[in-house]
Scaffold this motif. Sequence first.
Motif, PDB file in Angstrom:
ATOM      1  N   ALA A 221     -11.671  -6.731  -0.695  1.00 61.09           N
ATOM      2  CA  ALA A 221     -11.564  -6.884   0.606  1.00 61.09           C
ATOM      3  C   ALA A 221     -10.777  -5.370   0.899  1.00 61.09           C
ATOM      4  CB  ALA A 221     -10.659  -7.803   1.289  1.00 61.09           C
ATOM      5  N   GLU A 222     -11.476  -4.685   1.817  1.00 56.57           N
ATOM      6  CA  GLU A 222     -10.786  -3.316   2.214  1.00 56.57           C
ATOM      7  C   GLU A 222      -9.992  -3.627   3.294  1.00 56.57           C
ATOM      8  OE1 GLU A 222     -13.965  -0.507   2.599  1.00 56.57           O
ATOM      9  OE2 GLU A 222     -15.028  -0.693   0.875  1.00 56.57           O
ATOM     10  N   LEU A 223      -8.859  -3.040   3.106  1.00 56.72           N
ATOM     11  CA  LEU A 223      -7.549  -3.130   3.924  1.00 56.72           C
ATOM     12  C   LEU A 223      -7.051  -1.751   4.455  1.00 56.72           C
ATOM     13  CD1 LEU A 223      -6.055  -6.259   2.910  1.00 56.72           C
ATOM     14  CD2 LEU A 223      -7.863  -6.297   4.680  1.00 56.72           C
ATOM     15  N   THR A 224      -6.620  -1.558   5.518  1.00 61.51           N
ATOM     16  CA  THR A 224      -5.603  -0.296   5.889  1.00 61.51           C
ATOM     17  C   THR A 224      -4.436  -0.561   5.157  1.00 61.51           C
ATOM     18  OG1 THR A 224      -4.613  -1.094   7.948  1.00 61.51           O
ATOM     19  CG2 THR A 224      -6.915  -0.146   8.153  1.00 61.51           C
ATOM     20  N   GLY A 225      -3.591   0.688   5.139  1.00 61.26           N
ATOM     21  CA  GLY A 225      -2.503   0.526   4.660  1.00 61.26           C
ATOM     22  C   GLY A 225      -1.534  -0.455   5.208  1.00 61.26           C
ATOM     23  N   GLN A 226      -1.324  -0.448   6.639  1.00 62.03           N
ATOM     24  CA  GLN A 226      -0.678  -1.262   7.262  1.00 62.03           C
ATOM     25  C   GLN A 226      -1.039  -2.642   7.082  1.00 62.03           C
ATOM     26  OE1 GLN A 226      -0.673  -0.466  11.481  1.00 62.03           O
ATOM     27  NE2 GLN A 226       0.934  -2.131  12.154  1.00 62.03           N
TER      28      GLN A 226
END
Length: 385
Positions: A221-226
Amino acid sequence: MKKTFSLLPVPAMLAMLLNCAAQPVLAADASASASAKTAARPVLTVTTAKPQQQSAALKIAANGNVQAWQEAVIGAEANGLRVAEILVNVGDQVKKGQLLATLSASMIQAELAQAQASQAEAQAAWQDAHANADRARALSNSGAYSQQQTEQFLTQELAAKARLQAATAAVQLQQTRLNQTRIVAPDNGVISARMSSVGAVVGAGSDLFKLVRQGRLEWRAELTGQELTRVQPGMEVQISAPSGELVKAKVRSVAPTVDLQTRNGLAYVDIPSGNAGGLKAGMFARGELILGQSNALSVPQLAVVLRDGYSYVFRLNADQRVTLIKVQTGRRFKTTTGDQVEILSGLAADATVVTQGAGFLNDGDLVKVAASPAPAAPAAAPAAR
């Protein structure tokens, strides 16, 4: 001749004047009554509902690719041998140590036989040298052999032993090469690729098969840093498979770094074996990572109307007219009563909203609320004979 005019009686003239004056008034009253009836007619019969406080899951939506947990590359170690037989194909389930393919072994078998003959010759020579050395050691104090002869026998023993060890190593080398003609599976798994065919001559290091170890898949899963900071190993995940089914999984680990170009990081989610969604390596999938539960003010999904890119609901007033209200929506979830939409702002908790029929209304319309269906009457008891 003089013309004479006859005058009507006074009462008749008064009645005629009153009748002429009353006709416009009666026409105006009839028109007003008709317009009032038309304006008071409801434009639609609708159903209503009240917002409810419900517990809903906190989720993070993400996209990503389905990949093999570990993909083993199975290659040839022997050089310049021909592929004699291939026993498996793409998609086959294999066990650890199972034979996958064989290479032509006739040349290696001949070299092995030659090495074994050399080993036997070295073994005989060592036995002879060892016997001579034993006699020399036994008679060293009797004077039967000189010191030089004794040392010569001992040296011959050592040389013969070294030649035997070299011959034994040569046999082991040829035996290893012979074993390399049998291509076996290094672990349980699924054959994901086959890169050779019968008759091909392969070199050392040539890839023959690819194996998905233990048949395990993972969703990256690709997630933002936050978002990545809120994800922990062990969290529950729901993956939407291309078939439409939801596959339940868990987060195995979180990437310690993020990509410098996209500023996104990966969460590695283990997909259970035998998943019903039919996920396969290389597929693109969407999913949701479940962070926990929280209360939400929600309305039925039918009550939310999209117009000009914004979300609205129709609030029912006391005069049975509706008012269009702009709201901010949040999560969407399913309950026992149907699909619900979270309302973040714009709607009071005690308001009444229109559900069925909301998409056909305009601001200020007069509506009629459909009566709730009456509960079914109990079945009548059978008449006694």
